[in-house]
Scaffold this motif. Structure first.
Motif, mmCIF file in Angstrom:
data_model
loop_
_atom_site.group_PDB
_atom_site.id
_atom_site.type_symbol
_atom_site.label_atom_id
_atom_site.label_comp_id
_atom_site.label_asym_id
_atom_site.label_seq_id
_atom_site.Cartn_x
_atom_site.Cartn_y
_atom_site.Cartn_z
ATOM 1 N N ARG A 161 3.506 0.066 0.404
ATOM 2 C CA ARG A 161 4.518 1.069 0.107
ATOM 3 C C ARG A 161 4.094 2.432 0.648
ATOM 4 O O ARG A 161 4.830 3.094 1.368
ATOM 5 C CB ARG A 161 4.702 1.159 -1.419
ATOM 6 C CG ARG A 161 5.975 1.776 -1.873
ATOM 7 C CD ARG A 161 5.842 2.243 -3.320
ATOM 8 N NE ARG A 161 5.005 3.445 -3.393
ATOM 9 C CZ ARG A 161 4.805 4.144 -4.496
ATOM 10 N NH1 ARG A 161 5.333 3.764 -5.634
ATOM 11 N NH2 ARG A 161 4.046 5.223 -4.477
ATOM 12 N N GLY A 162 2.871 2.818 0.293
ATOM 13 C CA GLY A 162 2.388 4.123 0.713
ATOM 14 C C GLY A 162 2.226 4.221 2.217
ATOM 15 O O GLY A 162 2.558 5.244 2.829
ATOM 16 N N ASP A 182 5.481 4.774 3.973
ATOM 17 C CA ASP A 182 5.925 6.171 3.959
ATOM 18 C C ASP A 182 5.146 7.006 4.966
ATOM 19 O O ASP A 182 5.724 7.830 5.677
ATOM 20 C CB ASP A 182 5.771 6.762 2.554
ATOM 21 C CG ASP A 182 6.852 6.249 1.612
ATOM 22 O OD1 ASP A 182 7.978 6.025 2.087
ATOM 23 O OD2 ASP A 182 6.567 6.066 0.421
ATOM 24 N N LEU A 183 3.834 6.792 5.014
ATOM 25 C CA LEU A 183 3.026 7.536 5.978
ATOM 26 C C LEU A 183 3.407 7.156 7.397
ATOM 27 O O LEU A 183 3.498 7.997 8.281
ATOM 28 C CB LEU A 183 1.538 7.244 5.765
ATOM 29 C CG LEU A 183 0.871 7.889 4.566
ATOM 30 C CD1 LEU A 183 -0.563 7.404 4.435
ATOM 31 C CD2 LEU A 183 0.884 9.393 4.728
ATOM 32 N N HIS A 190 6.287 6.049 8.526
ATOM 33 C CA HIS A 190 7.570 6.627 8.919
ATOM 34 C C HIS A 190 7.382 8.013 9.507
ATOM 35 O O HIS A 190 8.131 8.434 10.385
ATOM 36 C CB HIS A 190 8.495 6.743 7.703
ATOM 37 C CG HIS A 190 9.211 5.481 7.388
ATOM 38 N ND1 HIS A 190 9.985 4.836 8.316
ATOM 39 C CD2 HIS A 190 9.262 4.735 6.268
ATOM 40 C CE1 HIS A 190 10.483 3.750 7.766
ATOM 41 N NE2 HIS A 190 10.057 3.652 6.532
ATOM 42 N N LEU A 191 6.377 8.725 8.997
ATOM 43 C CA LEU A 191 6.133 10.075 9.475
ATOM 44 C C LEU A 191 5.287 10.082 10.751
ATOM 45 O O LEU A 191 5.611 10.757 11.726
ATOM 46 C CB LEU A 191 5.439 10.875 8.363
ATOM 47 C CG LEU A 191 4.947 12.270 8.726
ATOM 48 C CD1 LEU A 191 6.105 13.153 9.134
ATOM 49 C CD2 LEU A 191 4.208 12.868 7.544
#
Lengths: 410, 410
Positions: free
Chosen positions: B269-270, B273-274, B276-277
């Motif tokens: 999950r984390g 998110d990272l 995607h950036l």
């Protein structure tokens, strides 16, 4: 900034050391009942120029990442701030906030001038005294289970207001530092720009963002909302800077504008993950920039730093503590409010860092302000704990989630 | 790398432009049935030195962030790779992988030498031909709903194997590029180091990580596992580099070691998110480093680039397509396997970037390899779509989650 070239493997190594140091010292700090931010600062002191010398915050790659850290932190704080509550905040919070800004500023400025500090650095030092760390404050009250009681709500409201006031002061100081001479006109101009950006961004953002977001949802239904949110924060930070305002004010407004939106939950989740990575980099870098050898009392040369620091600490504590007694009509425990306003935390450090970066502070003043921030941040949690009778053991961090966890942990 | 100083507001502005460009072009690419990675590359071409000139990937802060992007990508790929399945992978996948590495390498090397390319650049070019993008491959089969069919599983297995082989080849080339002369001994030494690091990291990691993780869970029960995971990835990347291996090999192994662990879900999950950036930053920066003016056929000076590129494309397609027919005993559709192996995607670009960065490639060769990567990556999805009869409309991206979404989207 350009102090040497940083290649990818060394960058990865330094990042690993920073994250490990921040985590270990953060856990140790929490183990002894202190906020994790203090552990991260201490990790920075250990890793930085005071001791090991492994982390040099002047490396461009590291500096930019730590700036991204502050941006994410301010965005997260904005994200949990309700604009309506901010506008409708009771007179009590507003009074506490106003006195809590004016009094430390005045005390600090007079003290600095009496100690022979020049006009501009005295201004930045006094500005650093006005800060209240909404992060630290919220965390301490939440951890003690008093966040929903009158004192907790007043302090939280005042801290949030103080945060906005602090950001405006920061912007004003930022403008003054960047070459504008210190005249009434330039003060009016920079504060006008800061408020102007704030108002324009909020008004335009409130009108436009729901429409834009609707379009995004249509065009990118599977997309990560955190990416779009971060895009907004980066853009507003850049616009803020282009308007002569502080970049982080833009990030804060971006958070404010997305508060309560449909996507807020997903954004909070993603920002928490990003924050866990980037925010400690900022605090470790700030710690690494401190040279604690200027606190060493066995060196006679350090006495000025310690003397200035001690004076600032007295002004910092007196000013904020008195603000708790400003709303004379309030029947609750005013001492709790006063103590709750004391910790300067990350906002104070942003001022310190700016003074250092803009070459406004010499190492003495930077050390003194840092000492003031460290001491006020250290002091509040144990004193508040004594003032508020705790009910049983402190809850562990495990039951808090998402943005609360982020903002209260950092 | 040090081409000018980058301050925080400009950095925020560039990041915003990169993320917006990556998102918009990524969405456009997916709209026309292409993987988002191609849109991101095109965004880089538009924003970079070919056109607008807004994104200069040689800026240190940007370069380091994009390196963090590759690290996160390889960590994510490792995280979804089952080591057991990797070791127990059927002879079919292994045969496809081996032939799919050997044949393009041989074809590419012979073609390069015939075209008068020197030994070392010919080696790096041939290495870039061996890559198969597990990300692209997995995404195309998943999107067409054929991931669980024999052809899909074989291609996926071969692509994963190819990924490890590709990483070892990358490490070998990386070692050779970094000053070691091209001798049998240095080849043996660097490949020994690469395998040695791989084996040592996997063996020690398998033994130690569960214990370390147990300790972490005890000491930091409320902590974000993604932070510890990233710490492992950064540390192994640094160790890999210190062993003379490629940093991203360390990140891949870190992911491999955490695959299937108790914390894997939270980490995924984390990391999503990272990713995607950061991952789009990498692809945009790679695109920005391409000068598409060398593809312009109206300029006579570009004919060599186009000629070399066309030759490489033929070698790239023939070599991988033939690998689908290597497992003669397989009864399924061999053409599907062959086409599925064609896209070079991110792995090919890593080689191209390394050749450029290490000054092994001149702009002609860099352009030719990039052209090959872009064409093979563009070609596979529509051809596969024709080969596999799709059942109704393509599922939207919305039903995929977590790491699958990350790895298939990027």
């Amino acid at each position: 900034m350009e102090s040497g070239h940083l290649d990818a493997p060394r960058f990865f190594g330094i990042l690993a050391v920073i994250l490990l140091g921040a985590k270990v010292f953060g856990l140790l700090a929490r183990r002894i009942g202190q906020p994790a931010i203090l552990g991260e600062l201490i990790a920075g002191i250990v890793l930085g120029r005071s001791a090991l010398g492994w982390v040099d915050p002047r490396l461009e790659g590291l500096h930019l990442l730590s700036e991204l850290g502050v941006l994410i932190l301010l965005f997260a704080i904005g994200l949990e701030t309700n604009l309506g509550q901010l506008l409708r905040v009771g007179g009590t919070s507003a009074t506490v906030a106003a006195v809590g800004v004016a009094l430390p500023f005045a005390l600090g400025f007079v003290a600095c001038r009496l100690m022979g500090v020049a006009h501009l650095p005295a201004l930045v030092v006094s500005a650093s005294l006005t800060a209240t760390s909404v992060g630290i404050t919220a965390r301490v009250f939440a951890e003690l289970g008093h966040l929903q009681e009158p004192e907790g709500r007043i302090v939280l409201g005042a801290a949030v207001l103080d945060d906005v006031l602090g950001l405006v002061i920061l912007t004003v100081v930022f403008g003054v530092v960047n070459g504008n001479t210190l005249s009434a006109a330039s003060l009016a101009r920079t504060s006008g720009l800061a408020f102007g950006f704030l108002i324009a961004a909020i008004v335009l953002g409130t009108l436009l963002i729901p429409m834009v977001w609707k379009g995004i949802r249509k065009l990118d239904p599977a997309g990560a909302s955190v990416l779009w949110a971060l895009l907004l924060a980066l853009t507003l930070a850049w616009v803020a800077s282009a308007c002569g305002s502080a970049p982080i004010l833009g990030a804060f407004v971006a958070g404010l504008l997305l508060h309560g939106s449909e996507e807020a939950e997903g954004i909070e989740r993603g920002i928490t993950d990003l924050g866990h990575l980037f925010v400690p980099i900022f605090f470790v870098c700030v710690g690494a920039a401190v040279d604690v050898r200027v606190f060493d009392p066995s060196q006679r040369a350090n006495w000025p730093t310690l003397a200035i620091g001690a004076t600032l600490i007295v002004a910092a504590i007196l000013g904020k503590f008195a603000s708790g007694y400003a709303p004379w009509w309030f029947k609750g425990r005013k001492a709790v409010i006063g103590v709750g306003m004391i910790p300067r935390g990350e906002v104070g450090l942003i001022f310190a860092e700016m003074g250092d970066r803009g070459k406004i502070f010499d190492s003495k003043l930077f050390g003194a302000v840092t000492l003031m921030v460290v001491v006020t941040t250290f002091l509040a949690p144990p004193v508040l704990r004594r003032l508020l009778v705790t009910r049983g053991p402190l809850p562990s961090g495990g039951d808090r989630e998402g943005i609360d966890e982020l903002v209260t942990e950092i």
